[in-house]
Design an enzyme around this catalytic site. Sequence first.
Site, mmCIF file in Angstrom:
data_model
loop_
_atom_site.group_PDB
_atom_site.id
_atom_site.type_symbol
_atom_site.label_atom_id
_atom_site.label_comp_id
_atom_site.label_asym_id
_atom_site.label_seq_id
_atom_site.Cartn_x
_atom_site.Cartn_y
_atom_site.Cartn_z
ATOM 1 N N ASN A 170 46.919 33.934 42.436
ATOM 2 C CA ASN A 170 46.695 33.322 43.735
ATOM 3 C C ASN A 170 47.454 32.007 43.828
ATOM 4 O O ASN A 170 47.798 31.400 42.810
ATOM 5 C CB ASN A 170 45.195 33.063 43.949
ATOM 6 C CG ASN A 170 44.422 34.340 44.216
ATOM 7 O OD1 ASN A 170 44.954 35.281 44.781
ATOM 8 N ND2 ASN A 170 43.163 34.369 43.799
ATOM 9 N N ASP A 198 41.109 38.854 42.575
ATOM 10 C CA ASP A 198 40.077 39.857 42.806
ATOM 11 C C ASP A 198 40.326 41.134 42.003
ATOM 12 O O ASP A 198 39.374 41.842 41.660
ATOM 13 C CB ASP A 198 40.006 40.214 44.291
ATOM 14 C CG ASP A 198 39.498 39.056 45.135
ATOM 15 O OD1 ASP A 198 38.563 38.373 44.688
ATOM 16 O OD2 ASP A 198 40.035 38.829 46.232
ATOM 17 N N LYS A 243 58.181 45.083 29.003
ATOM 18 C CA LYS A 243 58.639 44.840 30.360
ATOM 19 C C LYS A 243 58.952 46.152 31.080
ATOM 20 O O LYS A 243 59.636 47.028 30.541
ATOM 21 C CB LYS A 243 59.890 43.954 30.341
ATOM 22 C CG LYS A 243 60.428 43.639 31.735
ATOM 23 C CD LYS A 243 61.678 42.786 31.670
ATOM 24 C CE LYS A 243 62.235 42.542 33.066
ATOM 25 N NZ LYS A 243 63.476 41.730 33.031
ATOM 26 N N ASP A 259 32.949 39.364 39.248
ATOM 27 C CA ASP A 259 32.642 38.352 40.262
ATOM 28 C C ASP A 259 31.856 37.230 39.579
ATOM 29 O O ASP A 259 30.641 37.335 39.377
ATOM 30 C CB ASP A 259 31.825 38.982 41.385
ATOM 31 C CG ASP A 259 31.701 38.068 42.590
ATOM 32 O OD1 ASP A 259 31.609 36.833 42.388
ATOM 33 O OD2 ASP A 259 31.704 38.564 43.721
ATOM 34 N N ILE A 260 32.550 36.168 39.202
ATOM 35 C CA ILE A 260 31.926 35.098 38.415
ATOM 36 C C ILE A 260 30.878 34.355 39.226
ATOM 37 O O ILE A 260 29.775 34.069 38.745
ATOM 38 C CB ILE A 260 33.005 34.126 37.892
ATOM 39 C CG1 ILE A 260 34.076 34.893 37.116
ATOM 40 C CG2 ILE A 260 32.374 33.057 37.003
ATOM 41 C CD1 ILE A 260 35.281 34.052 36.735
ATOM 42 N N PHE A 290 33.572 28.407 46.603
ATOM 43 C CA PHE A 290 34.603 28.088 47.584
ATOM 44 C C PHE A 290 35.016 29.368 48.292
ATOM 45 O O PHE A 290 34.974 30.465 47.709
ATOM 46 C CB PHE A 290 35.830 27.461 46.906
ATOM 47 C CG PHE A 290 35.742 25.974 46.761
ATOM 48 C CD1 PHE A 290 36.557 25.132 47.502
ATOM 49 C CD2 PHE A 290 34.827 25.408 45.883
ATOM 50 C CE1 PHE A 290 36.475 23.755 47.367
ATOM 51 C CE2 PHE A 290 34.739 24.035 45.739
ATOM 52 C CZ PHE A 290 35.573 23.205 46.482
ATOM 53 N N LYS A 315 29.765 35.318 52.883
ATOM 54 C CA LYS A 315 30.025 35.267 51.450
ATOM 55 C C LYS A 315 28.879 34.579 50.721
ATOM 56 O O LYS A 315 28.449 35.040 49.657
ATOM 57 C CB LYS A 315 31.336 34.529 51.180
ATOM 58 C CG LYS A 315 31.692 34.414 49.704
ATOM 59 C CD LYS A 315 33.058 33.757 49.504
ATOM 60 C CE LYS A 315 33.403 33.670 48.011
ATOM 61 N NZ LYS A 315 34.751 33.089 47.789
#
Length: 400
Positions: free
Chosen positions: A208, A276, A286, A304-305, A323, A337
């Site tokens: 992210n 996610d 590679k 999902d912490i 957050f 959420k």
Amino acid sequence: MLANKRILLIIGGGIAAYKTPDLIRRLRERGARVTPVLTRAGSEFVTPLTVAAVAGERVHDQLFDLTTEAEMGHIQLSRSADLIVVAPATADLMSKMAGGAADDLASTLLLATDTPVLLAPAMNVRMWDHPATQRNLATLKADGILFTGPNEGDMACGEYGPGRMSEPLEIVAAAERFFAEGPLSGKRVVVTSGPTHEPIDPVRYIANRSSGAQGTAIARALAALGAEVVFVTGPASVPPPEGVQVVKVETAREMKEAVEAALPADAAIFAAAVADWRVRSASGSKIKKVKGTLPTLEFDENPDILATVSQMETGRPALVVGFAAETDDVVAHATAKRARKGCDWILANDVRPETGIMGGAENAVVLISEQGAEDWPRMGKEAVAEKLAARVAEALRQGR
């Protein structure tokens, strides 16, 4: 905060003892008077002459010393200090403390004192994870013993994991927190920060767009109010704050393990941008580009912490903050959420590219709680962190 404070430093027998001359120097730089106690095992790693020279004080290493024990020196030493620091605190020393043993000067001092004690554990990862050590840890925490660390990293024995002694500046910061009069003194807070990197192959990953700046600022603000902060960070582009316990991770699963290892805590703030999904089977080599074909990637959902910690039946922090980075319907999505995850607060922000928030120096958040939505004005991320830290302190003071 350490000016004119008397620190009794007990040096245990571990390779981390080589850091203690630097620790003594750092404490004295801040005005503390350091009286060193060297265990027999500790003297195998650092010499009495070195310790005495750096401390500017004689080294105490004998329980049966005719000169000092004529005046019950072990009693005077243990009670004349403002704080006793044990660094490194070995598995043996922790075991003696938990069991009330007193068969040498260090353990006798620790049993004969009513002075607060701060331990900086250091040992092999398997010794730290052993059920006996974990039982001793729980006993000592229940007895009111303070801790800093251990950190996770490479061991002198070649293994990797938790067991590294906190760095000297981290121990100094823990001592300063003890003497601080901040509203979060005595509170332990876990903060996650930065992105996670989920490997595709050895050179590619999913991530992210997070710099880690907001999480870093939050950890710094909490520490400034006296909190003991465990800072679990992914590969952020900003350096971690000083004066906190830093645990570096790469993936979401590693972050979850680090958070669970850091509990119990009074509060947990999940500012990390956790991926996610992860690739189900990351390639060990590679993935080569072949003209006319595209690689096929299968994904699994990451743990999902936030929900895991929010919904813990036992050991849940009194305050759990998440957050929500959204690009549309910010308040509605963040409110949903919060209900779905089970956390106490959600800090929602609009991360559309035109806002410049993701990776920028400012943030504009909405605090979602059971009372509803509270808009905060756009401000620097340090200011957001300070405002959040103050709110955390107030919530914990009210007994959340």
